[in-house]
Design a protein around this motif. Sequence first.
Motif, PDB file in Angstrom:
ATOM      1  N   ASP A  24       0.807  -1.222   0.000  1.00 12.89           N
ATOM      2  CA  ASP A  24       0.000   0.000   0.000  1.00 12.89           C
ATOM      3  C   ASP A  24       0.837   1.268   0.000  1.00 12.89           C
ATOM      4  O   ASP A  24       0.305   2.366  -0.144  1.00 12.89           O
ATOM      5  N   ARG A  25       2.145   1.151   0.165  1.00 11.04           N
ATOM      6  CA  ARG A  25       2.989   2.334   0.318  1.00 11.04           C
ATOM      7  C   ARG A  25       2.897   3.310  -0.862  1.00 11.04           C
ATOM      8  O   ARG A  25       2.702   4.511  -0.624  1.00 11.04           O
ATOM      9  N   PRO A  26       2.996   2.877  -2.112  1.00 11.84           N
ATOM     10  CA  PRO A  26       2.882   3.850  -3.216  1.00 11.84           C
ATOM     11  C   PRO A  26       1.537   4.577  -3.231  1.00 11.84           C
ATOM     12  O   PRO A  26       1.476   5.785  -3.464  1.00 11.84           O
ATOM     13  N   ALA A  27       0.454   3.857  -2.943  1.00 14.00           N
ATOM     14  CA  ALA A  27      -0.870   4.492  -2.923  1.00 14.00           C
ATOM     15  C   ALA A  27      -1.003   5.454  -1.742  1.00 14.00           C
ATOM     16  O   ALA A  27      -1.663   6.496  -1.858  1.00 14.00           O
ATOM     17  N   LEU A  28      -0.374   5.129  -0.614  1.00 21.38           N
ATOM     18  CA  LEU A  28      -0.380   6.050   0.530  1.00 21.38           C
ATOM     19  C   LEU A  28       0.347   7.346   0.184  1.00 21.38           C
ATOM     20  O   LEU A  28      -0.149   8.441   0.468  1.00 21.38           O
ATOM     21  N   VAL A  29       1.520   7.229  -0.423  1.00 24.69           N
ATOM     22  CA  VAL A  29       2.281   8.417  -0.810  1.00 24.69           C
ATOM     23  C   VAL A  29       1.465   9.273  -1.774  1.00 24.69           C
ATOM     24  O   VAL A  29       1.312  10.480  -1.580  1.00 24.69           O
ATOM     25  N   ALA A  30       0.925   8.651  -2.811  1.00 21.08           N
ATOM     26  CA  ALA A  30       0.159   9.401  -3.816  1.00 21.08           C
ATOM     27  C   ALA A  30      -1.120   9.980  -3.232  1.00 21.08           C
ATOM     28  O   ALA A  30      -1.441  11.153  -3.450  1.00 21.08           O
ATOM     29  N   LEU A  32      -2.023  10.624  -0.027  1.00 19.93           N
ATOM     30  CA  LEU A  32      -1.857  11.645   1.008  1.00 19.93           C
ATOM     31  C   LEU A  32      -1.152  12.897   0.490  1.00 19.93           C
ATOM     32  O   LEU A  32      -1.207  13.943   1.122  1.00 19.93           O
ATOM     33  N   ALA A  33      -0.521  12.798  -0.695  1.00 19.25           N
ATOM     34  CA  ALA A  33       0.080  13.978  -1.328  1.00 19.25           C
ATOM     35  C   ALA A  33      -0.943  14.763  -2.143  1.00 19.25           C
ATOM     36  O   ALA A  33      -0.677  15.907  -2.523  1.00 19.25           O
ATOM     37  N   ASP A  34      -2.094  14.167  -2.408  1.00 15.33           N
ATOM     38  CA  ASP A  34      -3.146  14.856  -3.148  1.00 15.33           C
ATOM     39  C   ASP A  34      -3.478  16.178  -2.439  1.00 15.33           C
ATOM     40  O   ASP A  34      -3.574  16.201  -1.210  1.00 15.33           O
ATOM     41  N   PRO A  35      -3.624  17.274  -3.178  1.00 15.99           N
ATOM     42  CA  PRO A  35      -3.863  18.578  -2.544  1.00 15.99           C
ATOM     43  C   PRO A  35      -5.055  18.599  -1.578  1.00 15.99           C
ATOM     44  O   PRO A  35      -4.987  19.244  -0.533  1.00 15.99           O
ATOM     45  N   TRP A  40      -6.504  18.942   4.369  1.00 15.52           N
ATOM     46  CA  TRP A  40      -7.264  18.617   5.578  1.00 15.52           C
ATOM     47  C   TRP A  40      -6.497  17.732   6.550  1.00 15.52           C
ATOM     48  O   TRP A  40      -6.825  17.686   7.726  1.00 15.52           O
ATOM     49  N   LEU A  41      -5.502  17.017   6.080  1.00 14.36           N
ATOM     50  CA  LEU A  41      -4.740  16.106   6.942  1.00 14.36           C
ATOM     51  C   LEU A  41      -3.346  16.672   7.198  1.00 14.36           C
ATOM     52  O   LEU A  41      -2.331  16.013   6.953  1.00 14.36           O
ATOM     53  N   THR A  42      -3.293  17.872   7.719  1.00 17.47           N
ATOM     54  CA  THR A  42      -2.014  18.551   7.925  1.00 17.47           C
ATOM     55  C   THR A  42      -1.131  17.844   8.959  1.00 17.47           C
ATOM     56  O   THR A  42       0.081  18.052   8.968  1.00 17.47           O
ATOM     57  N   HIS A  43      -1.711  17.008   9.801  1.00 14.69           N
ATOM     58  CA  HIS A  43      -0.953  16.294  10.830  1.00 14.69           C
ATOM     59  C   HIS A  43      -0.312  15.002  10.306  1.00 14.69           C
ATOM     60  O   HIS A  43       0.409  14.340  11.043  1.00 14.69           O
ATOM     61  N   VAL A  44      -0.564  14.664   9.041  1.00 15.54           N
ATOM     62  CA  VAL A  44      -0.031  13.433   8.452  1.00 15.54           C
ATOM     63  C   VAL A  44       1.034  13.798   7.428  1.00 15.54           C
ATOM     64  O   VAL A  44       0.782  14.574   6.513  1.00 15.54           O
ATOM     65  N   SER A  45       2.217  13.210   7.571  1.00 18.34           N
ATOM     66  CA  SER A  45       3.303  13.452   6.626  1.00 18.34           C
ATOM     67  C   SER A  45       3.801  12.112   6.088  1.00 18.34           C
ATOM     68  O   SER A  45       4.500  11.376   6.786  1.00 18.34           O
ATOM     69  N   VAL A  46       3.386  11.805   4.868  1.00 21.37           N
ATOM     70  CA  VAL A  46       3.794  10.568   4.206  1.00 21.37           C
ATOM     71  C   VAL A  46       4.152  10.937   2.778  1.00 21.37           C
ATOM     72  O   VAL A  46       3.311  10.941   1.893  1.00 21.37           O
ATOM     73  N   SER A  47       5.417  11.277   2.559  1.00 24.92           N
ATOM     74  CA  SER A  47       5.824  11.715   1.218  1.00 24.92           C
ATOM     75  C   SER A  47       6.859  10.808   0.563  1.00 24.92           C
ATOM     76  O   SER A  47       7.246  11.038  -0.573  1.00 24.92           O
ATOM     77  N   TRP A 102     -10.312   9.077   4.890  1.00 26.99           N
ATOM     78  CA  TRP A 102      -9.819   9.831   3.746  1.00 26.99           C
ATOM     79  C   TRP A 102      -9.898   8.911   2.534  1.00 26.99           C
ATOM     80  O   TRP A 102      -9.972   7.691   2.674  1.00 26.99           O
ATOM     81  N   ALA A 103      -9.900   9.499   1.355  1.00 30.47           N
ATOM     82  CA  ALA A 103     -10.013   8.725   0.116  1.00 30.47           C
ATOM     83  C   ALA A 103      -9.064   9.259  -0.943  1.00 30.47           C
ATOM     84  O   ALA A 103      -8.799  10.461  -1.003  1.00 30.47           O
TER      85      ALA A 103
END
Length: 173
Positions: A24-30, A32-35, A40-47, A102-103
Amino acid sequence: MEPVEINAGRYYLRALRADRLIDDRPALVAGLADPECARWLTHVSVSTLAEAGAYVAKRARSWAEETRFSWAVAEPTTGALLGEVLLKDLDLDSGLAEAGCWAVPEARGRGMTTEALGAVLRFGFGALGLREIAYKHSPGNTASRRVAEKLGFTPVAGTAELSELVLRNPRAG
């Protein structure tokens, strides 16, 4: 507690994964990087993939510690990650939790989050015996508010930064 899998109708809810069968890592990066997610998820950093791996490991630890139960919303035939639904700030002794979700962009607007989170709420009230589940969102996040309202959450508080809604177990006294 071990992660619980849930059949949520058109979607399959499972633990987040980063193994040789499902990554799931590539989908998480993509996702959670979506604008919109980043807004809305400013507390999450997964880049990066490493940060995504740490995110998956943290979610697994939270199951074991019974502090947060998180599910990947997956497309049932491919296993592709479409989003995440969760119960956090769990207090099983008091019967309290907070829901979140989130979606990924391509999964929005189809009722996926509402359907998946609805299954998690039923699990929380039925299997876990929760008596009350809160849902918090930024006042400007109308999509998040619509999900909560469709699921029956009602407002209890609000500030300029955060609106809180609540859903009580209909079987609790």
